[in-house]
Design an enzyme around this catalytic site. Structure first.
Site, PDB file in Angstrom:
ATOM      1  N   HIS A  53      44.061   2.789  37.559  1.00 40.50           N
ATOM      2  CA  HIS A  53      44.435   4.088  38.128  1.00 40.50           C
ATOM      3  C   HIS A  53      45.608   3.964  39.086  1.00 40.50           C
ATOM      4  CE1 HIS A  53      41.095   6.158  36.314  1.00 40.50           C
ATOM      5  NE2 HIS A  53      40.212   5.380  36.891  1.00 40.50           N
ATOM      6  N   GLU A 158      29.848   2.658  33.659  1.00 36.22           N
ATOM      7  CA  GLU A 158      30.358   3.964  34.046  1.00 36.22           C
ATOM      8  C   GLU A 158      29.907   5.070  33.087  1.00 36.22           C
ATOM      9  OE1 GLU A 158      34.476   3.534  36.196  1.00 36.22           O
ATOM     10  OE2 GLU A 158      34.632   2.585  34.220  1.00 36.22           O
ATOM     11  N   ASP A 184      32.737   7.904  37.893  1.00 31.09           N
ATOM     12  CA  ASP A 184      32.730   8.240  36.475  1.00 31.09           C
ATOM     13  C   ASP A 184      31.305   8.379  35.945  1.00 31.09           C
ATOM     14  OD1 ASP A 184      35.456   8.462  36.070  1.00 31.09           O
ATOM     15  OD2 ASP A 184      35.707   6.350  35.612  1.00 31.09           O
TER      16      ASP A 184
END
Length: 262
Positions: A53, A158, A184
């Site tokens: 990210h 996740e 997530d």
């Protein structure tokens, strides 16, 4: 059997093996080696560089890994996915372990082990003199032994599919720790952002149980804003805490400073 003391130490891995808590900060913003010294001075045991990210380059990540290793702050890198060639380049740049998001099967966990470790456990190519070993010229078998003993393999849970497979993932030889990505995961479970929801709690308990049964460490992710929950899961057996990232730290401190002048 070789009884020589290892040249390479992973301080976070050693603390986890002793049952001690490892505190980590995530790096998403700062691209210079200064962040390693900041993490060291702040008392963090580890950093993890988030290449999933962020726009981080491999060069920047490698420089921070090198600086962290010199300070005894264990650098882990979260890569975007299971690309063995990219994982090998990250490890060859100085990382002490790899975090892969969204792992959903034992086969994916085994693929991660193969990408991080050399033969016989893995398939990673031997690059020669390693930055983790300060580019010492050593026999190939010693380089492999040192790197593979110190490196960490960290799949993230996740999703519901990951939860369903967590016992099999935890049983994979070479996996060191399972990191729960609560952000997530909460979205996947239909309770986005509700970190104290019973479904998130049950997910954590499921991961902790699987890891304890297989002698693996548990990492807490996504709960940096809830120290009460972090403490609860540490008490239940988790060992690694992702406390938050440099963006949130800077933003929070900046907002607090500005409010002092109201």
């Amino acid at each position: 059997m070789n009884n020589e003391a290892p040249l390479l130490r992973n301080h976070a891995k050693e603390k986890l093996s002793r049952g001690e808590t490892v505190y980590s900060m995530t790096v998403r913003l700062v691209r210079t080696v200064d962040i390693a010294s900041i993490a060291y001075t702040a008392g963090f045991d580890s950093i993890y560089i988030d290449m999933e990210h962020s726009s981080f380059s491999l060069e920047a990540a490698g420089q921070i890994c090198l600086a962290s290793n010199h300070l005894g702050v264990t650098p882990l890198v979260r890569v975007p996915g299971l690309d063995p060639s990219f994982i090998a380049r990250v490890m060859d740049s100085g990382a002490m372990g790899i975090i892969v998001p969204g792992v959903e099967s034992a086969e994916e966990a085994r693929a991660l082990v193969r990408a991080v470790k050399h033969a016989p456990l893995g398939e990673r190519s031997l690059a020669g003199a390693a930055p983790q070993l300060h580019y010492r010229t050593l026999p190939a078998d010693q380089v492999v032994r040192e790197l593979d003993s110190a490196s960490m393999v960290v799949p993230m849970i996740e999703s519901q599919a990951g939860l369903d497979a967590v016992e099999a993932i935890a049983s994979v030889d070479g996996v060191d720790m399972i990191l729960v990505g609560a952000n997530d995961l909460s979205v996947e479970l239909g309770v986005a952002g509700q970190m104290d929801h019973p479904r998130v709690h049950e997910a954590y308990l499921q991961v902790i149980k699987a890891c304890q049964a297989n002698g693996k460490s548990v990492g807490i992710g996504g709960l940096g804003g809830r120290p009460d929950l972090i403490r609860k899961y540490l008490d239940l057996g988790a060992g690694y805490v992702s406390t938050g990232n440099d963006i949130s730290f800077l933003s929070g401190a900046a907002a607090q400073k500005r409010q002092q002048f109201e």
